[in-house]
Design a protein around this motif. Sequence first.
Motif, PDB file in Angstrom:
ATOM      1  N   TYR A  97       0.825  -1.207   0.000  1.00 37.55           N
ATOM      2  CA  TYR A  97       0.000   0.000   0.000  1.00 37.55           C
ATOM      3  C   TYR A  97       0.862   1.260   0.000  1.00 37.55           C
ATOM      4  O   TYR A  97       0.450   2.314  -0.464  1.00 37.55           O
ATOM      5  CB  TYR A  97      -0.935   0.003   1.209  1.00 37.55           C
ATOM      6  N   THR A 155       1.545  -7.783  -8.955  1.00 37.58           N
ATOM      7  CA  THR A 155       0.320  -6.977  -8.917  1.00 37.58           C
ATOM      8  C   THR A 155       0.341  -5.878  -9.982  1.00 37.58           C
ATOM      9  O   THR A 155      -0.683  -5.596 -10.613  1.00 37.58           O
ATOM     10  CB  THR A 155       0.117  -6.355  -7.527  1.00 37.58           C
ATOM     11  N   THR A 168      -2.333  -5.713 -13.076  1.00 32.60           N
ATOM     12  CA  THR A 168      -3.104  -4.488 -13.313  1.00 32.60           C
ATOM     13  C   THR A 168      -2.961  -4.022 -14.758  1.00 32.60           C
ATOM     14  O   THR A 168      -3.941  -3.601 -15.389  1.00 32.60           O
ATOM     15  CB  THR A 168      -2.617  -3.380 -12.360  1.00 32.60           C
ATOM     16  N   LEU A 213      -6.622  -2.501 -15.430  1.00 27.74           N
ATOM     17  CA  LEU A 213      -7.341  -1.947 -14.276  1.00 27.74           C
ATOM     18  C   LEU A 213      -6.810  -0.551 -13.978  1.00 27.74           C
ATOM     19  O   LEU A 213      -5.644  -0.245 -14.207  1.00 27.74           O
ATOM     20  CB  LEU A 213      -7.144  -2.843 -13.050  1.00 27.74           C
ATOM     21  N   ASN A 239      -7.104   0.912 -10.829  1.00 22.69           N
ATOM     22  CA  ASN A 239      -6.633   1.036  -9.448  1.00 22.69           C
ATOM     23  C   ASN A 239      -6.186  -0.316  -8.936  1.00 22.69           C
ATOM     24  O   ASN A 239      -6.979  -1.263  -8.875  1.00 22.69           O
ATOM     25  CB  ASN A 239      -7.761   1.584  -8.563  1.00 22.69           C
ATOM     26  N   ARG A 277      -5.511  -1.206  -5.985  1.00 23.54           N
ATOM     27  CA  ARG A 277      -6.008  -1.558  -4.660  1.00 23.54           C
ATOM     28  C   ARG A 277      -7.229  -2.465  -4.726  1.00 23.54           C
ATOM     29  O   ARG A 277      -7.485  -3.225  -3.805  1.00 23.54           O
ATOM     30  CB  ARG A 277      -6.315  -0.293  -3.869  1.00 23.54           C
ATOM     31  N   THR A 278      -7.976  -2.385  -5.845  1.00 25.78           N
ATOM     32  CA  THR A 278      -9.114  -3.287  -5.981  1.00 25.78           C
ATOM     33  C   THR A 278      -8.656  -4.720  -6.210  1.00 25.78           C
ATOM     34  O   THR A 278      -9.405  -5.653  -5.981  1.00 25.78           O
ATOM     35  CB  THR A 278      -9.989  -2.859  -7.169  1.00 25.78           C
ATOM     36  N   PHE A 279      -7.411  -4.879  -6.643  1.00 22.85           N
ATOM     37  CA  PHE A 279      -6.885  -6.215  -6.939  1.00 22.85           C
ATOM     38  C   PHE A 279      -6.063  -6.778  -5.775  1.00 22.85           C
ATOM     39  O   PHE A 279      -5.818  -7.974  -5.709  1.00 22.85           O
ATOM     40  CB  PHE A 279      -6.008  -6.132  -8.195  1.00 22.85           C
TER      41      PHE A 279
END
Length: 369
Positions: free
Chosen positions: A135, A292, A296, A301, A303, A305-307
């Motif tokens: 994050y 990640t 993405t 994608l 964002n 963070r949705t993954f």
Amino acid sequence: MEEKGRISIRNIAVLVFLSIIGDCVLVYPSLITSISKQDAWISSFLSIPAGLAVLLLLLRVHQLYPDLTFIQLCQRILGPWLGSLISIWYLFHLLMNSAIYLREVGDFMNSQTYVMTPLPVINLLLILALMWGMYMGLEPIARTAQILLPLCLAFTLFLILCLLPQCESQQLKPMLEQGIPKIMEGSLFALSYPFGELAFLLMIFPYVNKKPGLKKSVLLAGLTASVLLSVLLLVSLMVLGPFVTEHSVYTSYTLSKKINIGNFLQRVESMMSIAWIITTFVKTILHFYAFTLGMTQLLRLDNVRTFLGPSFMILFGLIIVSAPNITYYLDTIVHAWIYWDLTDSVVLPLLLLVVYKLRSKGNHSLGSG
């Protein structure tokens, strides 16, 4: 997801150094010695030039389009269908590597320090730490690694220096007893671990601030780390002997227990544990970050963070099912895993280079990077 942060040349050199010694600082000696026996140190030193050649290959592929990651390179050079197929293969490798590294740390902590703590609890705590780093983003990860590097380096050098008085050259004899084929086989493993595991760098290089000296810094970091690993392997052989080195899963941890200076300075194995856990964790988070980021980009994608939530759940499950224990991993999985590593770090970059050259000669427009 588009990464907003950028890292410096010094940051990427630190990441390369920590990724090379990563999990290898603890299990590398036993792995190479299981093949080349007392000649393992020769295999290790012989693998260094080939390892630097792998780094040069990755840098060359990065220079084709300096602003594109490996996933975007595949789409640009190989086309959407073949590029997507190879991207899935590449990303699955990154995910499995992340699971294996976390499993190594979990097994070590569960068997050596937190023996009463259930393994899933340790794995969960590691994943929570991984989530926090993910994050925060690439730049904080790189800066944290740079802060922790002196600690890891000091612990490893302290281990080597304190064991020098116990080194016996007789442990290396008879030399070349296993024959050249076994030495070369050991070199192949020494090349795959750790240089073959650096394919994730093609996802990180585009986020390095473009300054002169990238190639020199990356190669210097690779050379320093590989020499350090080879010296550690040589010390292991001369202190423990080939038999104990081969059959000790956590060789460096066993070595640290041998330190005893004047019956005053001893039981320093916790220092080695800290260094190993830090380096392995940095290597893990870089692999998972590359995974990640690649997913993405592949799924387009907006964002990441949705993954992240689903990907952490998948990772937690993979840690459990990837291997029943570290012994099974070293005895069974490793011997096949080197070909997966070398495919992603050598074969796929070479494929991109060859197709790029052919399409360029055929006057097929590849667009600008």
